[in-house]
Design a protein around this motif. Structure first.
Motif, PDB file in Angstrom:
ATOM      1  N   UNK B 273      -4.226  22.404  36.879  1.00  0.00           N
ATOM      2  CA  UNK B 273      -4.541  21.077  37.342  1.00  0.00           C
ATOM      3  C   UNK B 273      -3.199  20.671  37.842  1.00  0.00           C
ATOM      4  N   UNK B 274      -2.053  21.110  37.432  1.00  0.00           N
ATOM      5  CA  UNK B 274      -0.904  20.814  38.115  1.00  0.00           C
ATOM      6  C   UNK B 274      -0.812  21.580  39.531  1.00  0.00           C
ATOM      7  N   UNK B 275      -0.996  22.843  39.466  1.00  0.00           N
ATOM      8  CA  UNK B 275      -1.239  23.835  40.937  1.00  0.00           C
ATOM      9  C   UNK B 275      -2.182  22.869  41.835  1.00  0.00           C
ATOM     10  N   UNK B 276      -3.311  22.638  41.219  1.00  0.00           N
ATOM     11  CA  UNK B 276      -4.196  21.575  42.185  1.00  0.00           C
ATOM     12  C   UNK B 276      -3.327  20.447  42.977  1.00  0.00           C
ATOM     13  N   UNK B 277      -2.806  19.549  41.949  1.00  0.00           N
ATOM     14  CA  UNK B 277      -1.951  18.485  42.422  1.00  0.00           C
ATOM     15  C   UNK B 277      -1.149  18.770  43.508  1.00  0.00           C
ATOM     16  N   UNK B 278      -0.370  19.986  43.385  1.00  0.00           N
ATOM     17  CA  UNK B 278       0.750  20.255  44.149  1.00  0.00           C
ATOM     18  C   UNK B 278      -0.036  20.537  45.495  1.00  0.00           C
ATOM     19  N   UNK B 279      -1.007  21.295  45.511  1.00  0.00           N
ATOM     20  CA  UNK B 279      -1.818  21.481  46.729  1.00  0.00           C
ATOM     21  C   UNK B 279      -2.379  20.195  47.455  1.00  0.00           C
ATOM     22  N   UNK B 280      -2.817  19.552  46.694  1.00  0.00           N
ATOM     23  CA  UNK B 280      -3.732  18.113  47.446  1.00  0.00           C
ATOM     24  C   UNK B 280      -2.450  17.605  48.102  1.00  0.00           C
ATOM     25  N   UNK B 281      -1.365  17.419  47.475  1.00  0.00           N
ATOM     26  CA  UNK B 281      -0.184  16.533  47.983  1.00  0.00           C
ATOM     27  C   UNK B 281       0.565  17.332  49.026  1.00  0.00           C
ATOM     28  N   UNK B 282       0.439  18.633  49.093  1.00  0.00           N
ATOM     29  CA  UNK B 282       0.973  19.227  50.219  1.00  0.00           C
ATOM     30  C   UNK B 282       0.115  19.290  51.307  1.00  0.00           C
ATOM     31  N   UNK B 283      -1.182  19.436  51.074  1.00  0.00           N
ATOM     32  CA  UNK B 283      -2.246  19.272  52.317  1.00  0.00           C
ATOM     33  C   UNK B 283      -1.998  17.782  52.960  1.00  0.00           C
ATOM     34  N   UNK B 284      -2.031  16.506  51.992  1.00  0.00           N
ATOM     35  CA  UNK B 284      -1.910  15.240  52.603  1.00  0.00           C
ATOM     36  C   UNK B 284      -0.469  15.244  53.548  1.00  0.00           C
TER      37      UNK B 284
END
Lengths: 302, 290
Positions: B273-284
């Motif tokens: 979930x942490x990896x997913x959150x980081x990816x989401x923020x990075x994309x945004x």
């Protein structure tokens, strides 16, 4: 400025067995480039003073540079527990003295004021007082009121990372100084790495700053990105991706050794380190995320 | 208007709104280590109670004025940027006694008498698990004006033992008047908000007491999940459901990527979930920048 030394010279100021206080807190403004040099030089038996830390404590303990640590909190926070620190205590491989944030602060302040101890009203009910003999419960001679007396901690050396230095050697902080000022005032010698050196005019233009007087500083290392992978406002954010890698690597001794070889032992110049952590593309990324945070006004909710 | 159906609210939202409701005008909010649930609760309180509420985000930032949807990648940048000034921890602790500080804390263990442990599991000298330590937990637990509000996202026999393995921060010690007999002047823990219930302490014996149960949680469930005999308030109600506005603020405005849910996860699930959150923020971030 005569005080400026290079990173290799900085490690020469650290002797095996020294009591070393390390500035910054959590994963912010840790003097990582100097610490990596200490690991590379295989420093030994250091007695660390890290009130609140993470990768700094974990790296030095894991690389067997430390024989002991004074601390109140050591964790990689969002990235998990500090595994080398944890393993070393669980296996009884490192001596430790646990404090609260306030009690370790008072230990440093006592040394800065040249007092044997300072008192506080907190921790009367905490087991910290029972197990760390730098704390003692005392009663006030006339009122009988109880206090906790915290013994002074005098570091041989404080190692800090600040945002910048003036040309005259003044150290400039641009975000919370954490325990850094107390460390500088209590330690026998002080080394500070900085992102950059600024002219008097440039310093005047920074309105939100605080200073560490230049007479308190023994040596300055100019180390852009010197806090990596921790953060240094307003230059760059913490390197989340590297911290994730560190967290995974430090889970097992074998993978931790690999990390040390890859990012520290095999490095002879800082350019090589920068290349290994992702090169100019990674640095651009950390700086851009930082910019995004600085210019975030339109997203304000309250 | 408060929700009528509990199925419309997630547990983390119920908890975070309940936490925010502990905050009153005149409190000084502080958040230290990574405690997203605490952070969301503070921002929600700031929205609801208005600008006079003082928030020192990260303890060293003074009077944080502006708040944004929470991010993992640059939370320290916005906290500093949005605050009037900054201070050292020496300064922070010198105003520590005059401020009525609320800092939501989530220690690993809380016992029957509200003693807090974030130091070790097992023997102190030879621990089974060495935990990070308390940072300011020991100080907060005994500082005279502080309001001690705690939370725990995984209420279990392990996190709520009869007696903590180590007292990092003092609760009511062995109950009754023992806290005051030790010389402590401060009030002690007030409330604990867990994923099962809201708990407080008996005014005489200082034993932990269930005040309300979350929707769908039975008395037996909370008993089974606690390592000692809990007291129960005479009339046990269901924990108050949040209003639609509060849920909207938490879910859509303050924490749209649900970073708060990290606190409920462990191990592989948490890492994913942490990896997913980081990816989401990075994309945004990089989408907005281009």
């Amino acid at each position: 400025m005569k005080k400026v030394i290079n990173i290799k010279e900085s490690s020469g100021l650290v002797k095996d067995g020294d009591i070393v206080a390390i500035g910054g807190t959590w994963l912010d403004r840790k003097p990582m480039e100097i610490l990596r040099e200490l690991v590379r030089r295989r420093k030994k038996d250091l007695e660390l003073v890290i009130p609140i830390g993470g990768i700094d404590a974990d790296l030095l303990i894991g690389a067997r540079c430390a024989k002991g640590i004074h601390f109140s909190y050591i964790s990689l926070d969002i990235y998990g527990s500090a595994q080398s620190f944890r393993r070393a205590i669980e296996k009884d491989e490192v001596e430790f003295r646990e404090y609260s944030s306030l009690s370790i602060l008072l230990g440093l302040q006592a040394a800065a004021k040249d007092l044997p101890c300072l008192t506080m009203k907190e921790l009367l009910g905490s087991d910290i007082v029972k197990y760390n003999d730098h704390h003692e419960i005392v009663s006030h001679p006339s009122s009988g009121e109880k206090f906790v007396c915290v013994k002074k901690i005098t570091p041989d050396l404080a190692i800090l990372h600040a945002q910048c230095a003036g040309e005259d050697g003044t150290i400039v902080f641009r975000s919370g100084e954490w325990f850094d000022l107390e460390m500088a005032k209590s330690a026998k010698r002080v080394i500070v790495s900085v992102e950059e050196v600024l002219s008097e005019k440039q310093l005047e233009d920074i309105y939100d700053k605080s200073l560490l007087l230049r007479n308190m500083v023994d040596a300055i290392v100019v180390a852009p990105l010197g806090a990596h992978p921790t953060s240094c406002y307003p230059y760059y954010v913490a390197d989340t991706w590297h911290l994730m890698e560190y967290s995974l690597s430090s889970r097992e001794r074998e993978t931790f050794e690999y990390y040390l070889r890859k990012y520290i032992y095999s490095i002879t110049r800082n350019e090589e380190y920068v290349e290994k952590i992702g090169g100019s593309e990674k640095i651009r990324k950390l700086k851009r995320i930082n910019e995004f945070g600085l210019n975030h006004e339109s997203k304000r909710i309250v | 208007m408060n929700l009528k159906e509990s199925s419309d609210v997630d547990l983390d939202e119920l908890m975070v709104v309940r936490m925010a409701n502990e905050i009153r005008k005149g409190d000084v909010l502080v958040q230290g280590s990574f405690t997203p649930l605490g952070m969301v609760a503070c921002i929600l309180a700031k929205i609801k109670l208005g600008p006079e509420l003082i928030f020192c985000c990260g303890a060293t930032n003074i009077d944080t004025k502006a708040f944004y949807p929470i991010f993992l990648l640059f939370s320290d940048v916005i906290a500093r940027k949005a605050s009037l000034s900054f201070q050292s921890l020496g300064d922070y602790y010198s105003s520590y006694k005059t401020n009525r500080i609320v800092e939501f804390m989530a220690p690993a263990q809380i016992d029957r008498f509200g003693n807090l442990n974030n130091s070790v599991i097992g023997d102190y000298k030879k621990p089974k698990v060495r935990l990070p330590g308390g940072a300011g937990i020991g100080d907060n637990a005994e500082s005279v004006r502080n309001k001690l509000i705690l939370y725990n996202c995984r209420h279990s026999v392990r996190s709520f033992p009869e007696r903590v393995d180590f007292v990092t921060g003092a609760g009511f010690l062995s109950g009754g008047a023992s806290r005051w007999e030790r010389g402590i002047k401060a009030r002690g823990p007030i409330r604990i908000i867990t994923d099962l219930a809201v708990l407080g302490f008996d005014a005489e014996t200082r034993e932990m007491m269930v005040e309300s149960l979350h929707p769908g949680v039975t008395i037996n469930k909370v008993k089974e999940s606690t390592g000692f005999n809990l007291l129960f308030k005479k009339e046990i109600n269901q924990t108050e459901l949040p209003s639609e506005t509060d849920i909207h603020l938490v879910r859509e405005i303050i924490d749209p990527r649900a970073i708060r849910k990290l606190e409920f996860l462990t191990g592989k699930e948490r890492l994913e979930f942490l990896s997913k959150l980081i990816k989401m923020e990075e994309e945004l971030i990089f989408k907005e920048l281009t």
